[in-house]
Design a protein around this motif. Structure first.
Motif: not given
Length: 197
Positions: A64-74
């Motif tokens: 979940h933490l790593l997916a949040e990184i991608l979401w922030a990048r998007v």
């Protein structure tokens, strides 16, 4: 005061947004040092100066933490202007190129984020859907009705497939945007050729 509603349904206050930002920044550094397998929410929380119990109120797992990184990048990726004087293939390729923030940076980080997106974790699934929806929306806006939804879906799938391909070592992450842009141009040219017959 609530300032952010996450795709996972969690609402974050200003202070919580700052803590979440610290966790994301710490996770980027941590995964570079220890890799996906040894990464933990607890170790990231320690690096970020956030209590582990607090970190778990924001994220349910390392995926979940790593997916949040991608979401922030998007969300942080620039949204290119839609200039209708520019060829549709170039516009859509430009939108793909603008999303290159997803694949820029440490190969270890991007590989870990890509692996995390495949998780069955419910929060990851919500972020995966939000990321896909936002990428698809940006491509549709760039197409401005000159590509049908099926073509846009193929372009989005090609983009995500190239990220996965890079994660498998078949291309470099730095090649993802250019590959997806070339595929976009080929798809649009093929669609036009089909329309002409």
């Amino acid at each position: 005061m609530v300032v952010a509603l996450r795709p996972t349904g969690r609402q974050l206050s200003e202070r919580q947004v700052e803590s979440m930002g610290a966790l994301l920044a710490a996770a980027e550094v941590e995964v570079e040092e220890v890799g996906y397998d040894r990464l933990s929410v607890r170790s990231v929380a320690k690096r970020a100066g956030v209590a582990p119990a607090t970190a778990y109120t924001y994220v349910s797992s390392k995926d979940h933490l790593l997916a949040e990184i991608l979401w922030a990048r998007v969300l942080g990726a620039p949204v290119p202007d839609v200039d209708l004087e520019v060829d549709v293939a170039a516009r859509v390729a430009g939108a793909v190129d603008a999303l290159s923030a997803l694949s820029v940076g440490s190969p270890a980080l991007i590989a870990a984020c890509t692996q995390a997106l495949l998780s069955s974790n419910v929060d990851v699934a919500k972020l995966r859907e939000a990321i896909g929806t936002e990428v698809y929306r940006r491509l549709r806006v760039a197409a401005a009705g000159e590509c049908d939804d099926e073509a846009v879906a193929v372009i989005a799938t090609t983009y995500f497939g190239s990220l996965l391909s890079a994660g498998m070592g078949h291309m470099g992450y730095d090649e993802v945007a250019a590959f997806a842009a070339r595929a976009t141009r080929l798809l649009v040219a093929g669609a036009r050729a089909g329309d002409a017959t």
